[in-house]
Design a protein around this motif. Structure first.
Motif, short mmCIF file in Angstrom:
data_model
loop_
_atom_site.label_atom_id
_atom_site.label_comp_id
_atom_site.label_asym_id
_atom_site.label_seq_id
_atom_site.Cartn_x
_atom_site.Cartn_y
_atom_site.Cartn_z
N ARG A 129 0.86 -1.19 0.00
CA ARG A 129 0.00 0.00 0.00
C ARG A 129 0.89 1.22 0.00
NH1 ARG A 129 -5.23 -0.48 -1.07
NH2 ARG A 129 -6.03 0.77 0.65
N LEU A 130 0.63 2.15 -0.91
CA LEU A 130 1.43 3.36 -1.03
C LEU A 130 0.64 4.55 -0.50
CD1 LEU A 130 2.88 2.99 -4.65
CD2 LEU A 130 3.76 2.04 -2.51
N ALA A 131 1.28 5.36 0.34
CA ALA A 131 0.64 6.59 0.83
C ALA A 131 0.51 7.56 -0.34
CB ALA A 131 1.48 7.21 1.94
N ARG A 132 -0.58 8.33 -0.37
CA ARG A 132 -0.81 9.29 -1.44
C ARG A 132 -0.02 10.56 -1.20
NH1 ARG A 132 -5.13 7.19 -4.38
NH2 ARG A 132 -4.26 8.51 -6.01
N ALA A 133 0.33 11.25 -2.28
CA ALA A 133 1.05 12.52 -2.18
C ALA A 133 0.24 13.50 -1.36
CB ALA A 133 1.31 13.09 -3.58
N GLY A 134 0.88 14.18 -0.43
CA GLY A 134 0.19 15.15 0.40
C GLY A 134 -0.58 14.52 1.53
N GLY A 135 -0.56 13.18 1.61
CA GLY A 135 -1.25 12.49 2.71
C GLY A 135 -2.74 12.37 2.53
N GLY A 136 -3.29 12.82 1.40
CA GLY A 136 -4.74 12.77 1.20
C GLY A 136 -5.17 11.51 0.46
N GLY A 137 -6.44 11.20 0.57
CA GLY A 137 -7.01 10.07 -0.15
C GLY A 137 -6.63 8.72 0.43
N ARG A 138 -7.26 7.67 -0.10
CA ARG A 138 -6.97 6.32 0.37
C ARG A 138 -5.61 5.88 -0.15
NH1 ARG A 138 -11.54 2.18 -1.00
NH2 ARG A 138 -10.83 2.77 -3.08
N ILE A 161 8.60 7.41 -7.04
CA ILE A 161 8.22 7.87 -8.38
C ILE A 161 6.73 8.22 -8.42
CG2 ILE A 161 7.91 7.12 -10.77
CD1 ILE A 161 10.49 5.46 -10.42
N VAL A 162 5.89 7.35 -7.86
CA VAL A 162 4.45 7.61 -7.86
C VAL A 162 4.15 8.88 -7.07
CG1 VAL A 162 2.20 6.76 -7.10
CG2 VAL A 162 3.83 5.18 -8.15
#
Length: 521
Positions: free
Chosen positions: A287-296, A322-323
């Protein structure tokens, strides 16, 4: 594909001499190698018609190749510019209907190379359909039906025609089923690169790659980029092998020495982006954390061939960063899962931006993965309406790689100005305008990648950073999960640029995008 992927270099991503957009699909064969002036780059142009993408690569960093590759053709003999109903370069597609869903049930026998399949196609008629035209190269069709009634079957070259008992009326949805089997073919594109069913290791390893027309090697479809659909792909293989595809893995079932993998792609996908990779892969789900910490958190499903070794692990370790960087630069990741499939060197001649998780033939340079992942926004989320608009894939992915190189630290950094200067100095980038490749063999050549990226830099200089990054992030959102043309993009950019938009035709589109000459920098 990443530009400049030739033999061992980088990858659809390019195909230029293999392909300039698909990681220079170097098998794509005779990969013509051209060095851009300046010690910082090794720009390999794999002349592959539509395969391959090529990011400029820095010699000091992990080599990046500017991929130019466009896959061409139909059949094992290859095709030049023989337009079909659905595309100006390839005899593919039909505008008589629009596919909405493909359900593929497949069984593969490595010992014989035989693939047995059932394709269920849900579509909507655009006119009264007395006949239904599908693209299929090779394979034997045993029977077919439309809306439950048997349909007559005829074959001509790479066209499969079904004649339904009751013709679907305009605007009506219908359901076609095709039962087929055989040993799938490799397809040779006009630029010499290969796609379709790429089997090796006595059939134990397979990479089914579709750009531009390779999907027809393993399933019947409306194989034009402008007809996107959702997919369910179920594949049975002998135990010990893994079958990988797009989207999310929904089920794994073992029975009598075989394993069936079921994959579901919920977001519309062009047929050339569909993939099936078979082999003794090790898989990982994270599981990858989203940029900025937002979203699932984003699910990442990755697979590596045992022979990829430490280089494969290096790329897997680089994927989360990269993502995250691309989300900050291009906007939220457009699909519900991501990942990468890392095969063996030589499994294909190029890397390719298959939807959700690109395919790389061995542990490529990090820049190649950056290029292929950029295609998830530019090429996969918003897809060219036809192969004439290939630069919307490769020019954007190449420019995205320039931005990434410019963001690196220390000796790994390549200033954006340097990327532009090296591309400008390369004669290969001036062979033709990026928006008008002269033949099918040219859709993955350097102008589509390098000059396409220069178009975007000139756009940025005219409209300024604020408007440019609004355009860069807004473009895939404006045509999310759909198709677009070059005219759509120029109109969108002009609208987003405000007053500066009035200058774009004279200062960017005419000289850089459509002009035959080499404008002043």
């Amino acid at each position: 594909m990443p530009p400049g992927h030739a033999v061992a270099p980088i990858g659809r991503c390019p195909r230029a001499a293999g392909r300039a957009g698909r990681t220079a699909r170097t098998s794509r064969a005779a990969a013509a190698t051209a060095k851009a002036p300046g010690p910082a780059y090794d720009q390999r142009v794999a002349t592959r018609i539509r395969r391959g993408r090529a990011p400029l690569t820095r010699a000091a960093a992990a080599p990046l190749a500017v991929a130019l590759v466009l896959v061409a053709c139909s059949g094992s003999s290859g095709v030049g510019r023989l337009p079909g109903a659905g595309d100006p370069y390839f005899p593919i597609g039909s505008r008589d209907y629009d596919a909405t869903h493909y359900a593929l049930t497949l069984s593969y026998a490595p010992a014989t190379g035989r693939l047995t399949g059932t394709a269920e196609i849900t579509a909507r008629a655009n006119r009264r359909l007395g006949s239904l035209s599908l693209d299929l190269d090779g394979m034997n069709v045993s029977s077919a039906s439309v809306d439950g009634d048997p349909a007559a079957v005829t074959r001509s070259a790479t066209k499969l025609t079904l004649r339904p008992r009751h013709a679907p009326a305009p605007g009506r949805s219908f359901h076609a089923v095709v039962h087929y089997a055989g040993v799938p073919r490799r397809i040779t594109d006009p630029d010499g690169s290969q796609e379709g069913w790429l089997a090796s290791d006595g059939g134990r390893r397979v990479a089914a790659l579709g750009e531009p027309t390779g999907a027809m090697a393993w399933f019947p479809s409306d194989d034009r980029p402008g007809d996107k659909a959702t997919y369910d792909i179920s594949v049975s293989v002998p135990e010990g092998l893994t079958a990988l595809s797009n989207g999310e893995l929904r089920a794994t079932r073992r029975h009598e020495g075989r394993t069936t993998y079921t994959w579901h792609t919920a977001h519309p996908m062009a047929s050339y982006l569909a993939t099936l990779v078979i082999g003794p892969y090790a898989t990982h789900r994270t599981r990858l954390a989203r940029a900025g910490g937002g979203g699932r958190a984003l699910t990442a499903f990755t697979a590596t061939d045992p022979q990829a070794g430490a280089g494969g692990k290096r790329l897997l370790d680089a994927l989360p960063g990269i993502v995250a960087w691309e989300e900050k630069t291009f906007g939220p990741y457009p699909f519900s899962s991501t990942g990468v499939i890392i095969g063996r060197t030589g499994d294909s001649g190029y890397a390719l931006e298959t939807q959700n998780r690109p395919f790389l033939p061995g542990p490529e340079g990090t820049a190649t993965l950056v290029h292929e992942m950029a295609h998830q926004w530019y090429g996969d989320c918003v897809t060219p309406a036809s192969w004439r608009d290939m630069w919307l894939n490769e020019g954007f992915a190449t420019y995205g790689t320039w931005l990434w190189l410019d963001s690196r630290a220390g000796k790994d950094r390549v200033p954006l100005a340097r990327s532009f200067a090296d591309a400008y100095a390369s004669d290969a980038n001036w062979a033709f305008p990026p928006a008008d490749p002269p033949t099918a063999a040219d859709i993955s050549r350097p102008p589509v990648y390098g000059r396409g990226a220069m178009v975007l830099q000139r756009l940025r200089e005219v409209v300024g950073d604020a408007a440019f990054f609004r355009i860069l992030r807004g473009w895939p959102r404006a045509h999310r999960y759909g198709n677009a043309t070059t005219a759509d993009f120029t109109a969108y950019a002009e609208q987003q640029a405000g007053q500066a938009g009035k200058r774009l035709a004279a200062e960017v589109w005419r000289p850089w995008l459509y002009g035959q000459g080499k404008p002043e920098p």
